[in-house]
Design an enzyme around this catalytic site. Structure first.
Site, PDB file in Angstrom:
ATOM      1  N   CYS A  86       0.793  -1.155  -0.140  1.00 39.43           N
ATOM      2  CA  CYS A  86      -0.068  -0.244   0.088  1.00 39.43           C
ATOM      3  C   CYS A  86       1.025   1.432   0.180  1.00 39.43           C
ATOM      4  O   CYS A  86       0.322   2.384  -0.234  1.00 39.43           O
ATOM      5  CB  CYS A  86      -1.098   0.109   1.192  1.00 39.43           C
ATOM      6  SG  CYS A  86      -1.969  -1.648   1.264  1.00 39.43           S
ATOM      7  N   HIS A 335      -9.093   3.342  -1.673  1.00 41.91           N
ATOM      8  CA  HIS A 335      -7.839   3.003  -1.282  1.00 41.91           C
ATOM      9  C   HIS A 335      -7.439   2.005  -2.692  1.00 41.91           C
ATOM     10  O   HIS A 335      -7.094   1.039  -2.601  1.00 41.91           O
ATOM     11  CB  HIS A 335      -7.360   2.309  -0.203  1.00 41.91           C
ATOM     12  CG  HIS A 335      -6.102   1.977   0.074  1.00 41.91           C
ATOM     13  ND1 HIS A 335      -5.064   2.267  -0.398  1.00 41.91           N
ATOM     14  CD2 HIS A 335      -5.646   0.868   0.965  1.00 41.91           C
ATOM     15  CE1 HIS A 335      -3.968   1.790   0.032  1.00 41.91           C
ATOM     16  NE2 HIS A 335      -4.193   0.949   0.831  1.00 41.91           N
TER      17      HIS A 335
END
Ligand code: COA
Length: 387
Positions: A86, A335
């Protein structure tokens, strides 16, 4: 402050459940970034490019930067994929800045991309899990929500009113998302709704989690000395920090702090030579609501446990003294893994140039971006200032 490089353009797709495939998303973000450069620059001006992507679902998992090259570079400039889960976007921004500093190119493109929603749920869980520790977490059945749930349980047990503060993070970021046309979610969620929502990984419920989103973002970087060739309002990179930690959370000294964030933050502030008090707003990695509280503490804005009172006081709302995630954060904006760290810089570019519309933080001059990989195994922090 010594300027290291400058952001001179930025582009963004909508985040959410999108019909477009990866190539179309990438093209939209890159076209947007190039078109936003005030005095213009085209693909042929780019000297190097970086693509942040996890390759979620196995999409072009090898050689994915060649896809970026096809989109941007008839001249065949070097392109490199950056993969740090991420935090891929934050690390790609760091690589782009360093390429500019080394004088390798006048203009460098950094793009981030993920296509996540075209998989069935079981495959999504698999591809979310690949960035956690394989032996002790993924193969034992622990999901990312599960890891953050463990962290949140410990935090809630330690600090009074912490559960309310988690709900406030979710409510605030959903509210902020209503002012961001690119956000995955644009609906208000009250604190009571957060507390009543179905559990995902106790104590975290549905609204404590970021969603699974598609999207892309891109920025264009120039050297600090040449930035004004492209725009009168460059956004300068003042500090960069990056660090890592043990991959499995059980190997760490403590559950409720991310040392990688602390080290990356300290390095960025030392490089920029500024104090925390100089920062006007933050873009932090709130993949789960607990992560926003940890970020405020790990980055040194409050002591351990201090994020509860700060958040409940309203200080992190856009009108407060330290706004956090004015674009809705990962929680509401979404996200799409590789895009997130680049999207944070997109928001900072808009805000520091006064172009964030309904969500503009008045007179913002300095901002911080914080991007975390997995449950704290990697972290990248960058500080930016208005030119
Ligand atoms: N926040 C708010 N609402 C959400 C949501 C979220 N994170 N995820 C889904 N929803 C909404 C959907 O929009 C849908 O609303 P609708 O019924 O009004 O259309 C509803 O909840 C159900 O959506 P669905 O896609 O079926 O949810 P799900 O149960 O399959 O997934 C989560 C929910 C929380 C499990 C999923 O979003 C998730 O895995 N998030 C974490 C992603 C992650 O780990 N990323 C890496 C971080 S390190």
């Amino acid at each position: 402050m010594t300027h290291r490089a400058a952001v001179v353009g930025a582009g963004h797709t909508r985040f959410g459940v999108l019909a477009d495939g990866p190539r179309a998303l990438l093209r939209t973000a890159v076209d947007g970034a190039l078109a936003s450069i005030d005095r213009g620059a085209d693909r042929s001006s780019l000297g190097e490019a970086f693509l942040a992507t996890l390759g979620f679902g196995g999409w072009q998992i090898g050689n994915s930067s060649a896809v970026l090259a096809e989109e941007i570079s008839p001249a065949g400039i070097p392109t490199v994929r950056v993969e740090n889960a991420c935090a891929s976007g934050g690390f790609a921004v760091r690589e782009g800045v360093r390429a500019v500093e080394r004088g390798e190119a006048d203009l460098v493109l950094v793009a981030g991309l993920e296509k996540m929603t075209d998989l069935l749920n079981a495959r999504r869980r698999y591809w979310l899990g690949v960035s956690g520790d394989t032996e002790w977490e993924r193969l034992a059945g622990l999901t990312f929500a599960g890891v953050y749930g463990l962290i949140a349980s410990e935090y809630v047990a330690r600090y009074p009113h912490a559960r309310d503060a988690l709900a406030e993070v979710a409510s605030k970021n959903h509210e902020n998302g209503t002012r961001n046309p690119n956000a995955h979610f644009q609906k208000r969620v009250a604190r009571e709704d957060v507390l009543r929502a179905p559990r995902v990984a106790d104590p975290l419920g549905l609204y404590d989690c970021c969603p699974v989103s598609d999207g892309a973002a891109a920025i264009v970087l120039a050297s600090a000395e040449h930035a004004r060739k492209y725009t009168d309002t460059p956004v300068f990179v003042e500090g960069l920090g990056a660090a890592s930690d043990r991959l499995a959370v059980q190997e760490r000294a403590e559950l409720t702090r991310f040392d990688a964030s602390r080290r990356a933050g300290d390095a960025a502030f030392a490089m920029a030579g500024i104090d925390r008090s100089a920062v006007d707003f933050l873009e932090v990695h709130d993949c789960f609501t607990i992560a926003e509280l940890l970020a405020l503490e790990d980055l040194g804005f409050v002591p351990r446990g201090g994020a509860v009172d700060l958040t409940l006081s309203g200080a992190t709302r856009p009108t407060g003294r330290l706004p956090v995630n004015p674009d809705g954060g990962l929680k509401a904006k979404g996200h799409p893994i590789g895009a997130t760290g680049v999207s944070q810089v997109y928001e900072i570019f808009l805000q520091l140039r006064g172009g964030a519309g309904a969500r503009q933080i008045p007179d913002a001059e300095t901002a911080l971006a914080h991007n975390v990989g997995g449950a704290g195994a990697t972290a990248a922090v960058a500080l930016f200032a208005r030119g």
